[in-house]
Motif scaffolding. Structure first.
Motif, short mmCIF file in Angstrom:
data_model
loop_
_atom_site.label_atom_id
_atom_site.label_comp_id
_atom_site.label_asym_id
_atom_site.label_seq_id
_atom_site.Cartn_x
_atom_site.Cartn_y
_atom_site.Cartn_z
N LYS A 156 0.80 -1.22 0.00
CA LYS A 156 0.00 0.00 0.00
C LYS A 156 0.84 1.28 0.00
O LYS A 156 0.36 2.33 -0.43
N PHE A 157 2.10 1.19 0.46
CA PHE A 157 2.90 2.40 0.58
C PHE A 157 4.22 2.35 -0.18
O PHE A 157 4.85 3.37 -0.38
N GLN A 158 4.63 1.15 -0.57
CA GLN A 158 5.92 1.04 -1.26
C GLN A 158 5.76 0.53 -2.68
O GLN A 158 6.70 0.05 -3.30
N LYS A 159 4.54 0.60 -3.19
CA LYS A 159 4.20 0.29 -4.58
C LYS A 159 4.57 -1.13 -4.99
O LYS A 159 4.93 -1.39 -6.12
N LYS A 160 4.51 -2.03 -4.03
CA LYS A 160 4.74 -3.44 -4.34
C LYS A 160 3.40 -4.03 -4.80
O LYS A 160 2.39 -3.87 -4.14
N ARG A 161 3.42 -4.70 -5.93
CA ARG A 161 2.16 -5.12 -6.54
C ARG A 161 1.61 -6.45 -6.03
O ARG A 161 0.41 -6.70 -6.11
N THR A 162 2.46 -7.31 -5.52
CA THR A 162 2.00 -8.65 -5.13
C THR A 162 2.32 -8.92 -3.67
O THR A 162 3.22 -8.32 -3.08
N SER A 163 1.57 -9.86 -3.09
CA SER A 163 1.76 -10.21 -1.69
C SER A 163 2.94 -11.15 -1.53
O SER A 163 3.43 -11.74 -2.49
N VAL A 164 3.38 -11.30 -0.29
CA VAL A 164 4.46 -12.24 0.03
C VAL A 164 4.07 -13.65 -0.39
O VAL A 164 4.88 -14.42 -0.91
N LEU A 165 2.81 -14.01 -0.17
CA LEU A 165 2.34 -15.35 -0.54
C LEU A 165 2.44 -15.57 -2.04
O LEU A 165 2.90 -16.61 -2.50
N THR A 166 2.00 -14.56 -2.80
CA THR A 166 2.07 -14.67 -4.26
C THR A 166 3.51 -14.75 -4.73
O THR A 166 3.86 -15.55 -5.61
N ASP A 167 4.37 -13.93 -4.14
CA ASP A 167 5.79 -13.94 -4.52
C ASP A 167 6.42 -15.30 -4.29
O ASP A 167 7.18 -15.80 -5.12
N MET A 168 6.09 -15.89 -3.15
CA MET A 168 6.68 -17.19 -2.85
C MET A 168 6.21 -18.24 -3.84
O MET A 168 7.01 -19.07 -4.31
N LEU A 169 4.94 -18.20 -4.20
CA LEU A 169 4.42 -19.17 -5.17
C LEU A 169 5.00 -18.94 -6.57
O LEU A 169 5.19 -19.86 -7.34
N ARG A 170 5.29 -17.67 -6.90
CA ARG A 170 5.82 -17.35 -8.23
C ARG A 170 7.30 -17.67 -8.37
O ARG A 170 7.74 -18.19 -9.39
N HIS A 171 8.06 -17.31 -7.36
CA HIS A 171 9.52 -17.30 -7.52
C HIS A 171 10.25 -18.37 -6.72
O HIS A 171 11.44 -18.57 -6.91
N ASP A 172 9.56 -19.03 -5.81
CA ASP A 172 10.26 -19.95 -4.93
C ASP A 172 9.68 -21.36 -5.05
O ASP A 172 9.54 -22.07 -4.08
N THR A 173 9.29 -21.71 -6.28
CA THR A 173 8.64 -23.00 -6.47
C THR A 173 9.25 -23.76 -7.63
O THR A 173 9.93 -23.19 -8.48
N ARG A 174 8.98 -25.05 -7.64
CA ARG A 174 9.28 -25.85 -8.82
C ARG A 174 7.99 -26.54 -9.24
O ARG A 174 7.07 -26.70 -8.43
N GLN A 175 7.92 -26.93 -10.50
CA GLN A 175 6.67 -27.44 -11.05
C GLN A 175 6.84 -28.88 -11.51
O GLN A 175 7.85 -29.25 -12.11
N LEU A 176 5.83 -29.69 -11.20
CA LEU A 176 5.79 -31.08 -11.64
C LEU A 176 4.45 -31.36 -12.30
O LEU A 176 3.45 -30.68 -12.03
N THR A 177 4.44 -32.37 -13.15
CA THR A 177 3.20 -32.79 -13.80
C THR A 177 2.87 -34.21 -13.37
O THR A 177 3.73 -35.09 -13.41
N ASN A 186 -0.58 -19.28 7.56
CA ASN A 186 0.08 -20.14 8.54
C ASN A 186 1.06 -21.09 7.87
O ASN A 186 2.09 -21.46 8.44
N GLN A 187 0.79 -21.49 6.61
CA GLN A 187 1.73 -22.35 5.88
C GLN A 187 3.00 -21.57 5.53
O GLN A 187 4.11 -22.12 5.64
N LEU A 188 2.84 -20.33 5.11
CA LEU A 188 4.01 -19.49 4.82
C LEU A 188 4.86 -19.32 6.08
O LEU A 188 6.10 -19.42 6.03
N LEU A 189 4.20 -19.09 7.21
CA LEU A 189 4.95 -18.90 8.45
C LEU A 189 5.72 -20.15 8.85
O LEU A 189 6.85 -20.07 9.31
N ARG A 190 5.09 -21.34 8.66
CA ARG A 190 5.80 -22.57 8.99
C ARG A 190 6.99 -22.76 8.06
O ARG A 190 8.05 -23.22 8.49
N ILE A 191 6.82 -22.44 6.78
CA ILE A 191 7.93 -22.57 5.83
C ILE A 191 9.08 -21.67 6.26
O ILE A 191 10.25 -22.09 6.30
N GLN A 192 8.75 -20.42 6.59
CA GLN A 192 9.79 -19.48 7.03
C GLN A 192 10.46 -19.97 8.32
O GLN A 192 11.68 -19.91 8.46
N GLN A 193 9.63 -20.47 9.26
CA GLN A 193 10.15 -20.94 10.54
C GLN A 193 11.08 -22.14 10.35
O GLN A 193 12.15 -22.21 10.96
#
Length: 728
Positions: A335-356, A530-537
């Motif tokens: 809201k104040f630093q012009k960041k467009r996405t949430s921490v949750l979204t960022d983690m799903l976008r940039h900190d993941t691998r994909q399987l089929t 809560n899942q994000l927090l456990r991952i960080q923890q």
């Protein structure tokens, strides 16, 4: 089911009251001591009728329903209970609550009693009466418009009495069970064998209670009661809510303070549409994390960005808890630093691998990944919360379940009070640290876990679920993780059980690159806070965690085991398998096959022999199912189980495994359903008709291997359609 004795209600109550008197005397007020004194001097029949009334669902009791073979002169007993103050007549204050208990017929009768039709003139109330055939809800609504005085004076209301001892009894129940939900019927359910209870050492001289003082117990009881009532509270005005907020007990310690602010938050939410200014003021001053987050979101709607930024910075500087801190950091950035996405979204976008995975695994994606990893030679288990809660519970078992002072006080307790009240580490700091320091190596820790599991296996508790895989997955983690990292996590769980008991990753996987935990997200899943927090923890504790997103598609490299069976009849519970045929398919090609006749150890009916050609002589020297079970299990491992009308074949095989004491599961696919989906509009989807339609050769219909080959050809047709769809 057991037969209960005549006076079992009374026996239960005396057992219950004995615990209150012996363990909680210091927590009782004058009204509680007065009740116990009067009860001790009451006659056996008076006690019996009182307890019968206490066990009724509603506080209003139709006196004509109080008929018990063991009690005589009920009318006199009711009068005695009224004289003792345990029962009373219905009052004007009870009128609306009584209406909720009445039947439709009673409501109709009450309405007729209360409307004035004297001198042949129909009053307004009479004119507004519903039709006799109207619903109970309509009659209830109409009766609520009646004068409460008339309701109270009616013959319908006078036929009822009201329990007057509920405030005392409810407090006793709170002291015994530690909540405002459980009732005395728990004892009946125990005696009937419906409810399993915990063994309690009745010879122990220890006499302790759940609460440290009378003030704490009474404050908690009042707060829990108000929280329970708040769920059903629909305010007519802001003043009603203001009055309730004024009545809130002041917190006297961390436990009562937390509950008080939780209740304030809920009341503030109900006040918001009625008096926004006052509601926002309550939210701002409330220490409940959800209240702080709600205030920030509402102030943002109002556009007061200066106040919002100031408050977010204050939260970050001195957060109430980690979830609120994460929210404040994220909200400030967006809201104040012009960041467009949430921490949750960022983690799903940039900190993941994909399987089929093959689409057959939809709805069971975690197990599908476990099977994939195991097929690659890795060790993998579904972990989720149960692994961590199991590690926690088995590590600290002796402290949690062998020490009554931490809150396992009655036979109905399965989760220690110290975890419910979130003060385990504060209460047992020295014992916890002693246990952790004694676990100086992974081998010693594993021996400790196995020792606890072997001694306590199967004991009912509400901390984790017992299973063989639980012990195997804990052993895997202990063998492949720095134990100092695990101790960090368990210490955090002990310090704040309430906020660290869930949100753990779905899988644990051990591969040549090491051990990792995986949070799995399929299409449409979101990463919760809560899942994000456990991952960080976990990461901060030095434990590897990956996020894996899964797409579903046709995987040509997936192995399919196409199965057909012949049986002695149509029901798995009553009949047995006589033949199994399996064809293995990968990438549209047959890679293996296996077939066996099976001796069902019973006579094969003539009609089955006529259909299949399999008779008693043919299977006389064949192996029984137990002899081929291991080979069948190994042959279908890491495969998708396919059959025409799959539940028939799958159900029989699973039942056969069950008979020899084994649990057997495979992902399954039905060629009937698949053909209906990909080849619509055919006249019939029976195996024979489909084979005829598609010119599939059947050497011997109703023999296992012939039908398995035919079904495998149908599978190839389906897979061709899927492959075309995925490449187009």
């Amino acid at each position: 089911m057991r037969e209960l004795p005549t006076y079992y209600y009374l026996e239960h109550f005396n057992e219950f009251l004995s615990y209150i008197v012996s363990h909680n005397k210091a927590l009782l007020g004058k009204e509680h001591h007065a009740f116990i004194e009067v009860y001790s001097q009451a006659s056996h029949d008076e006690k019996c009728l009182l307890v019968r009334c206490i066990n009724r669902k509603h506080p209003f009791i139709l006196t004509s329903s109080l008929r018990f073979s063991e009690l005589s002169n009920i009318t006199k007993l009711i009068t005695s209970l009224q004289e003792k103050g345990w029962l009373r007549s219905v009052t004007e204050a009870d009128a609306l609550a009584l209406l909720e208990v009445l039947t439709k017929q009673e409501l109709h009768q009450l309405h007729e009693e209360c409307v004035n039709v004297s001198e042949g003139k129909t009053t307004k109330l009479a004119a507004l009466a519903p039709k006799k055939s109207a619903s109970k809800a309509d009659w209830l609504s109409s009766c609520k418009r009646l004068p409460v005085k008339k309701i109270t004076l009616s013959a319908t209301a006078k036929a009822y009495v009201a329990r007057n001892a509920d405030p005392v009894i409810n407090y006793f129940l709170f002291l015994y069970f530690g909540n405002c939900r459980d009732r005395l019927n728990q004892f009946s359910m125990r005696d009937l064998g419906v409810l399993k209870t915990r063994e309690v050492n009745t010879t122990s001289p220890t006499q302790i209670s759940r609460y440290t003082s009378k003030e704490q117990a009474m404050t908690l009881f009042r707060l829990h009661t108000m929280l329970r009532e708040e769920k059903h509270f629909i305010p007519d005005s802001a003043k009603q809510i203001d009055d309730l907020i004024e009545q809130l007990p002041v917190g006297i310690d961390a436990i009562t303070d937390e509950l008080q602010h939780k209740l304030l938050y809920r009341l503030a939410l109900k006040l918001l549409p009625l008096n926004r200014t006052d509601a926002l003021s309550h939210l701002f001053n409330c220490k409940h994390p959800a209240a702080q987050e709600k205030w920030c979101r509402e102030i943002h709607k109002d556009g007061d960005l200066k106040a919002l930024e100031k408050h977010l910075l204050a939260i970050i500087k001195q957060p109430i808890d980690e979830r609120l801190l994460l929210f404040a950091q994220d909200f400030l950035a967006r809201k104040f630093q012009k960041k467009r996405t949430s921490v949750l979204t960022d983690m799903l976008r940039h900190d993941t691998r994909q399987l089929t995975l093959d689409e057959v695994h939809k709805g069971r994606v975690e197990q599908g990944l476990v099977e994939l990893y195991r097929s690659q030679g890795h060790h993998a288990f579904v972990a989720e919360n149960n692994l961590w809660r199991g590690l926690f519970g088995l590590t600290f078992w002796k402290i949690l379940f062998a020490n009554n002072e931490l809150g396992l006080l009655t036979e109905f307790d399965f989760l220690p009070e110290c975890l419910k009240q979130n003060n385990f580490y504060d209460t047992a700091h020295d014992e916890i640290e002693n246990v952790l320091s004694s676990l100086s190596s992974s081998l010693i820790w594993k021996k400790h876990i196995l020792s606890m599991a072997s001694k306590e296996l199967g004991k009912t508790q509400y901390l984790f679920r017992w299973s063989t895989e639980l012990i195997d997955s804990i052993s895997l983690v202990l063998d492949n993780t720095d134990i100092s990292h695990l101790k960090t996590m368990l210490r955090s769980m002990a310090k704040d059980w309430r906020r660290t008991r869930d949100g753990f990753p779905d899988l644990v996987v051990s591969s040549p690159s090491g051990l990792r935990f995986e949070e799995v997200k399929a299409e449409g899943d979101s990463l919760r806070r809560n899942q994000l927090l456990r991952i960080q923890q976990l990461r901060e504790a030095g434990i590897h965690v990956h996020i894996t997103t899964v797409d579903f598609n046709f995987d040509p490299q997936q192995v399919y085991a196409v199965v057909d069976i012949e049986t002695t009849g149509g029901r798995a519970a009553n009949h047995k398998i006589t033949e199994i045929g399996i064809v293995k398919i990968r990438n549209g090609e047959v890679i293996d096959q296996w077939q066996s006749l099976i001796n069902p150890m019973r006579r094969i009916p003539n009609k089955i022999t006529e259909l299949t050609g399999i008779d008693n002589q043919l299977v006389a020297d064949a192996p029984i199912f137990a002899d081929i079970a291991e080979k069948l299990d190994a042959f279908t491992e890491n495969s998708i189980f396919v059959a025409h009308n799959v539940n028939f074949d799958y159900g029989f095989i699973r039942e056969e495994f069950s008979r020899i004491g084994r649990v057997w599961r495979r992902p399954k696919l039905c060629t009937v359903q698949q053909m209906r989906k990909y080849y619509k509009g055919l006249r019939s989807y029976s195996l024979a008709n489909l084979c005829q339609h598609f010119n599939i050769a059947m050497s011997q219909h109703h023999r296992a291997m012939s039908d398995a080959y035919a079904a495998s050809e149908l599978l190839r047709l389906v897979q061709a359609k899927k492959q075309n769809a995925s490449t187009s």
